[in-house]
Design an enzyme around this catalytic site. Structure first.
Site, PDB file in Angstrom:
ATOM      1  NE  ARG A 165      -2.792   1.072   3.510  1.00  0.00           N
ATOM      2  CZ  ARG A 165      -3.759   1.176   4.441  1.00  0.00           C
ATOM      3  NH1 ARG A 165      -5.006   1.401   4.068  1.00  0.00           N
ATOM      4  NH2 ARG A 165      -3.474   1.014   5.717  1.00  0.00           N
ATOM      5  CG  ASP A 448      -4.199   2.722  10.629  1.00  0.00           C
ATOM      6  OD1 ASP A 448      -5.159   3.438  10.977  1.00  0.00           O
ATOM      7  OD2 ASP A 448      -4.286   1.878   9.715  1.00  0.00           O
TER       8      ASP A 448
END
Length: 528
Positions: A165, A448
């Site tokens: 990602r 996150d």
């Protein structure tokens, strides 16, 4: 490292940088910047225009200009690529050495190697993550922790397929300049990977695979598709070799799922329901619309509330109608030594994954190796010996624009406990992020950047809409937020001054009159 015309490297480069900052990689970065940079700027400006229109009372809807794509039943995405046929359990995490080894050894089918929300984009992390991925594919990676514990790949074991990602379109890379301009973090991460570890993946029979974050329009998917074509030409492998799964984690993108698949169809590997960033996007897009789009405490927003259920079911129907994988959201729980806490959390995770499997998803995410077996078990019960359930097209699903926007039907309230929780988690996370860690264990959950974004955005929305807290009767004001920040900082572990930068950044993005689109933008600018 050689010299590539117009490319300048700024800052102290980590050891072994030459292995990923190769001439072909830097040449590709330069080409992508020159050919796609202006269109990236246009796409970001278009995002701002949409938010401005929504602030004036506008709305979102399925696009009339692309109705022909949605109405055409004939087109499908490419067949699954090697290593991406069976995705019943995927593990996510940053690309540090320990996580790289643990993720690949975990038994998951796929590892989402996260250089975005679980990563702090210090130059050492940007380059170091690429080196770890290269070492992983070469099976040379190992790690010894401070306590002497060693980590290494299991010999001859089947490892998880790596899917990277990269950063989102909004994030710059200030350490790699082209013609004197900062480059795109997304294109830098993509180019460095595809030119090094990605080529080794090709040698091993798979290919460079990606998860694409935070898109808000099908034109952004077209931009990625053009980047893939340019890279294929640059490196000399066939178009369609690169594959990408798009995270549908913004509410504008929820109205363009088919268009996003269509733009990437020869490179598509499906869509993912990015639940936490999706909530962040809902708040961000409609933050000025008062009670019409006011969300309660974030912990009370489940995946079964009407607007979230509409989004997740539409994603499955869209993907399977076009022959694509539909991947579910993340289970963030981290197993602990408290068996009572574990039992309750495992039950919740099982229920969540069962809901996804029954809804038609082909797999789902976990954040910790200890959750892989549970997720795999739930999806295996649904799949039997099949690698996926794409044949379940969910033709019973009927989702309207009103369903996707039905935020007011969400049960729950705004409480001081919820306000305190948002501040607590955001401060803990921001301290870690500013210190170089992008994935942080907080209260038995792996958090996150999406968590911090939801937390500070809810505080901003409640403050600027003068919300009254149901449990204390107090109105959310700047003074109250600053008071609670001071109280919470005093209770957090660490030394005096440890949270000064985190506190300053949180107040900058949570109480200022002007809303900052992404807190990572000012945070990144404060880094060397």
């Amino acid at each position: 490292m050689g010299s590539v015309h117009g490319v300048d490297l700024v800052g102290d480069l980590p050891e072994r940088s030459a292995e990923v900052l190769t001439d072909p990689a830097l040449e590709l970065i330069a080409r992508l910047h020159r050919e796609l940079g202006p269109r990236r700027a246009e796409a970001l400006a278009a995002r701002a225009a949409v938010v401005a229109e929504l602030a004036e009372g506008g709305t979102l809807d399925f696009l009339a200009e692309t109705a022909h794509i949605r109405d055409d039943p004939s087109w499908r995405v490419a067949d699954p690529a090697p290593g991406l046929l069976d995705r019943r359990v995927e593990i996510t995490g940053p690309t540090d050495q320990k996580m790289t080894v643990n993720a690949l050894n975990s038994g998951a089918k796929v590892w989402l190697a996260d250089q975005e929300d679980a990563n702090t984009p210090e130059l050492a992390n940007v380059i170091g993550g690429q080196l770890n991925l290269l070492d992983a594919i070469n099976r040379t990676i190992d790690f010894t922790a401070a306590n002497g514990k060693s980590y290494a790949l299991r010999p001859d074991a089947e490892l998880a397929t790596i899917v990277v990602r990269p950063r989102g379109w909004h994030l710059p890379e200030k350490h790699i300049l082209v013609d004197g301009e900062p480059t795109s973090g997304a294109l830098v991460d993509f180019a460095l990977y595809v030119c090094t570890a990605g080529l080794r993946q090709l040698d091993k029979g798979s290919g460079p695979y990606f998860y694409l974050p935070k898109m808000e329009h099908y034109r952004e998917a077209r931009l990625w598709n053009d980047a893939f074509i340019i890279a294929s030409e640059h490196l000399g492998f066939p178009r369609g070799t690169i594959r990408a799964t798009c995270l549908i984690e913004t509410i504008p993108a929820a109205f363009q799922m088919e268009e996003i698949l269509y733009e990437l169809r020869e490179h598509s590997a499906g869509l993912n329901a990015g639940r936490w960033d999706y909530l962040f996007s809902v708040i961000k897009c409609f933050r000025t619309r008062g009670s019409e789009f006011l969300l309660p405490d974030r912990n009370s927003i489940t995946m079964t509330v009407p607007f979230m259920r509409a989004y997740t079911e539409l994603l499955v129907h869209t993907c399977h109608r076009r022959g694509a994988h539909a991947i579910g959201g993340m289970a963030a729980f981290i197993p602990s030594k408290n068996e009572e806490v574990n039992a309750a959390a495992f039950a919740k995770v099982r229920a969540d994954k069962t809901r996804e499997a029954e809804a038609g998803y082909d797999g789902s995410w976990v954040a910790h190796p200890g959750m892989v077996e549970l997720c795999a078990e739930v999806f295996s019960e649904m799949l039997d010996d099949r690698p996926h359930q794409i044949d379940r097209t969910r033709d019973d699903v009927r989702v309207s624009a009103a369903d996707l926007l039905d935020v007011t039907a969400t049960p729950g309230s705004v409480t001081e406990a919820g306000l305190r929780g948002n501040i607590d988690v955001a401060l803990r996370y921001l301290r870690a992020w500013l210190g170089g860690l992008g994935a942080v264990a907080i209260h038995d959950l792996m958090e996150d950047a999406a968590t911090a974004e939801i937390s500070r955005s809810q505080v901003w929305q409640w403050l600027h809409n003068e919300v009254v807290l149901t449990d204390t009767g107090r109105t959310v004001t700047r003074d109250l937020v600053e008071q609670l920040v001071a109280e919470i900082v005093a209770t957090l572990p660490g030394q005096p001054g440890d949270y000064d930068r985190a506190r300053q950044l949180f107040l900058e993005v949570a109480v200022s009159d002007d809303y900052v689109d992404f807190l990572t933008l000012p945070a990144y600018q404060s880094m060397a």
